[in-house]
Design a protein around this motif. Structure first.
Motif, mmCIF file in Angstrom:
data_model
loop_
_atom_site.group_PDB
_atom_site.id
_atom_site.type_symbol
_atom_site.label_atom_id
_atom_site.label_comp_id
_atom_site.label_asym_id
_atom_site.label_seq_id
_atom_site.Cartn_x
_atom_site.Cartn_y
_atom_site.Cartn_z
ATOM 1 N N PHE A 209 6.575 83.612 -29.440
ATOM 2 C CA PHE A 209 5.319 83.530 -28.693
ATOM 3 C C PHE A 209 4.220 83.045 -29.633
ATOM 4 C CE2 PHE A 209 1.395 84.817 -26.712
ATOM 5 C CZ PHE A 209 1.616 84.497 -25.376
ATOM 6 N N VAL A 210 3.586 81.938 -29.252
ATOM 7 C CA VAL A 210 2.560 81.313 -30.085
ATOM 8 C C VAL A 210 1.180 81.671 -29.539
ATOM 9 C CG1 VAL A 210 1.660 79.147 -31.016
ATOM 10 C CG2 VAL A 210 4.126 79.416 -30.630
ATOM 11 N N THR A 211 0.348 82.232 -30.413
ATOM 12 C CA THR A 211 -1.018 82.620 -30.042
ATOM 13 C C THR A 211 -2.010 81.872 -30.918
ATOM 14 O OG1 THR A 211 -0.223 84.850 -29.493
ATOM 15 C CG2 THR A 211 -2.603 84.555 -29.718
ATOM 16 N N ASP A 212 -3.082 81.393 -30.302
ATOM 17 C CA ASP A 212 -4.175 80.739 -31.032
ATOM 18 C C ASP A 212 -5.387 81.666 -30.999
ATOM 19 O OD1 ASP A 212 -6.135 79.138 -32.108
ATOM 20 O OD2 ASP A 212 -6.331 77.867 -30.324
ATOM 21 N N VAL B 78 -2.003 75.633 -27.432
ATOM 22 C CA VAL B 78 -2.132 76.586 -28.542
ATOM 23 C C VAL B 78 -1.426 76.102 -29.805
ATOM 24 C CG1 VAL B 78 -2.437 78.582 -27.042
ATOM 25 C CG2 VAL B 78 -0.122 77.923 -27.771
ATOM 26 N N GLY B 79 -0.693 74.978 -29.726
ATOM 27 C CA GLY B 79 -0.069 74.425 -30.924
ATOM 28 C C GLY B 79 1.438 74.515 -30.981
ATOM 29 N N ALA C 104 2.767 89.414 -37.536
ATOM 30 C CA ALA C 104 2.917 88.045 -37.041
ATOM 31 C C ALA C 104 2.992 87.058 -38.204
ATOM 32 C CB ALA C 104 1.751 87.684 -36.132
ATOM 33 N N VAL C 105 3.641 85.927 -37.958
ATOM 34 C CA VAL C 105 3.689 84.845 -38.937
ATOM 35 C C VAL C 105 2.508 83.918 -38.659
ATOM 36 C CG1 VAL C 105 5.052 82.961 -39.889
ATOM 37 C CG2 VAL C 105 6.198 84.969 -38.948
ATOM 38 N N VAL C 106 1.651 83.740 -39.640
ATOM 39 C CA VAL C 106 0.488 82.865 -39.491
ATOM 40 C C VAL C 106 0.831 81.507 -40.098
ATOM 41 C CG1 VAL C 106 -1.954 82.524 -40.022
ATOM 42 C CG2 VAL C 106 -1.072 84.837 -39.613
ATOM 43 N N VAL C 107 0.697 80.444 -39.304
ATOM 44 C CA VAL C 107 1.047 79.109 -39.785
ATOM 45 C C VAL C 107 -0.109 78.140 -39.546
ATOM 46 C CG1 VAL C 107 3.493 79.493 -39.288
ATOM 47 C CG2 VAL C 107 2.066 78.334 -37.605
ATOM 48 N N LYS D 26 -2.684 77.515 -35.971
ATOM 49 C CA LYS D 26 -3.996 77.065 -36.455
ATOM 50 C C LYS D 26 -4.564 78.047 -37.479
ATOM 51 C CE LYS D 26 -4.710 75.002 -31.893
ATOM 52 N NZ LYS D 26 -5.603 74.826 -30.719
ATOM 53 N N GLY D 27 -3.685 78.443 -38.415
ATOM 54 C CA GLY D 27 -4.074 79.427 -39.419
ATOM 55 C C GLY D 27 -5.224 78.984 -40.297
ATOM 56 N N ASP D 28 -5.424 77.668 -40.432
ATOM 57 C CA ASP D 28 -6.532 77.165 -41.253
ATOM 58 C C ASP D 28 -7.885 77.454 -40.616
ATOM 59 O OD1 ASP D 28 -7.043 74.060 -39.818
ATOM 60 O OD2 ASP D 28 -5.182 75.152 -39.478
ATOM 61 N N LEU D 29 -7.886 77.792 -39.313
ATOM 62 C CA LEU D 29 -9.133 78.127 -38.618
ATOM 63 C C LEU D 29 -9.281 79.626 -38.391
ATOM 64 C CD1 LEU D 29 -9.046 75.353 -35.831
ATOM 65 C CD2 LEU D 29 -10.188 75.251 -38.061
ATOM 66 N N LEU D 30 -8.305 80.403 -38.860
ATOM 67 C CA LEU D 30 -8.261 81.828 -38.541
ATOM 68 C C LEU D 30 -9.278 82.618 -39.359
ATOM 69 C CD1 LEU D 30 -6.731 83.923 -36.844
ATOM 70 C CD2 LEU D 30 -5.188 84.238 -38.785
ATOM 71 N N GLU D 31 -10.055 83.436 -38.662
ATOM 72 C CA GLU D 31 -11.029 84.303 -39.325
ATOM 73 C C GLU D 31 -10.847 85.760 -38.915
ATOM 74 O OE1 GLU D 31 -14.841 82.739 -38.335
ATOM 75 O OE2 GLU D 31 -14.603 80.913 -39.541
#
Length: 394
Positions: A304-307, A227-228, A359-362, A343-348
């Protein structure tokens, strides 16, 4: 013999670099006792068998040189058979000590390996044992028994050869017994090569556990595989984990640090952990158990990291990640908690649609959100960062 060995530069511990004892940190436990964190990093390791033989032979030759100089200084002529025998008898004892002493140190540390360990290191050591048994069918006890037999046999053979030499009066016969004993020792070391390699592997794995400073705030990154987590640790800290696009890339605990020298200085530790799947504890593999052990036994904050991009593979589908998040929040209800969306650059999708608020989006590709994450880590560290604090949603 001791003086001769010292004259030859006998420094076993110096030759095999040991971690600085300052790395050992004492932690006061609830019971009022003291537990040392870092003991496994201080373990003595053995060199390969051929290197061990070479080291011992070098010490033996140094001993011979010292004793010959002493003898020639007294006699000022060619050595007689008695002096010649004494020199080579002492050299065998020096050779024997150069092997038996380090073998004895390793045997002693193996006997007391799990005593006095911090809970995290104790569980980590047990998991390393489990992993070795499962993958290689190798037991440390078997290797220890082999090393014990090796040590006894080498000491006995060289002592026996020394006794024979003391009774000989012919220099050629003395050299024959001397060289035969050395060759026999080399063969014995080669025969126990697998035992030596197994112990070397165990010690290497024990010493690879990161040094964790309990006086510095610790953030443990957890989440499903791929998940990064490693990319985030690499982006925000000094850590250098392996980053690749396949499941379970991270196969051990890794640690990075964040330093800020402004405003009086600040630092924290960021731990990268192997991915965890949403399943029962008894079904987890060793890597997953290592992650859970870090969460359970270290005073840490949980990140906690979520993709949400659905690009992490079949074992990290979004519903499985959300189930894992719920499981861990239930397992650690009083731990400080920070949600990070990778993977915020892919987040939709808005994370709040899945119940993940604030949440912090990175993105480690564009760098977006990373500085905000560092600031939040600093703020949360300043708030205490203890193991059992009130839950905080950042």
């Amino acid at each position: 013999v001791r003086q001769a060995m010292l004259a030859g530069g006998w420094r076993w511990r110096a030759m095999h670099s040991q971690p600085d004892v300052s790395e050992v940190v004492e932690l006061s436990t609830a019971r009022g006792g003291e537990v040392k964190l870092g003991k496994l990093r201080q373990l003595v390791n053995l060199p390969p068998f051929d290197e061990m033989f070479g080291i011992a032979r070098k010490k033996m030759l140094a001993c011979i040189d010292v004793e010959l100089r002493k003898a020639h200084k007294k006699k000022k002529s060619e050595l007689n058979a008695l002096d010649f025998a004494n020199v080579h008898k002492l050299s065998l004892l020096a050779f024997s000590s150069s092997i038996s002493i380090p073998l004895g140190e390793v045997l002693k540390q193996n006997e007391n390996l799990l005593k006095g360990l911090h809970d995290f290191e104790r569980v980590a050591a047990e998991l390393i044992f489990e992993d070795s048994r499962r993958n290689n069918g190798q037991e440390l006890d078997n290797a220890t028994a082999g090393i014990t037999e090796l040590r006894k046999q080498i000491v006995f053979d060289l002592k026996d050869a020394s006794s024979k030499i003391s009774k000989l009066k012919n220099k050629d016969e003395i050299m024959l017994v001397h060289n035969t004993a050395l060759q026999k020792s080399k063969v014995l070391l080669a025969q126990h090569n697998n035992d030596i390699k197994l112990i070397r592997n165990y010690v290497k794995r024990f010493r690879s556990l990161p040094f964790i400073d309990l006086s510095v705030p610790l953030f443990v990154l957890v989440g499903a595989p791929n998940v990064g987590k490693s990319s985030i640790v690499k982006a925000v800290s000094t850590g250098e984990p392996e980053v690749a696009d396949y499941i379970f890339t991270t196969r051990k605990i890794l640690l990075g640090h964040i330093y800020d020298t402004t405003y009086g200085g600040w630092q924290c530790q960021v731990m990268d952990t192997p991915g965890v799947l949403s399943r029962n504890d008894e079904d987890r593999n060793v890597m997953e158990k290592m992650t859970i052990a870090a969460m359970e036994n270290l005073p840490s904050n949980i990140i906690f990291v979520t993709d949400l991009s659905e690009t992490s593979g079949s074992k990290s589908k979004l519903e499985l990640q959300l189930a894992l998040r719920q499981d861990l929040r239930g397992k650690f209800p009083n731990r400080r908690w920070l949600d990070v969306i990778s993977k915020g650059d892919l987040l939709e999708i808005d994370p709040s649609e899945f119940g993940i608020e604030n949440a912090v989006v990175v993105s480690c590709i564009t760098g977006d959100g990373l500085e905000k994450l560092r600031v939040l880590l600093k703020e949360q560290s300043g708030a205490g960062g203890g193991a059992e604090e009130e839950r905080v949603n950042v």
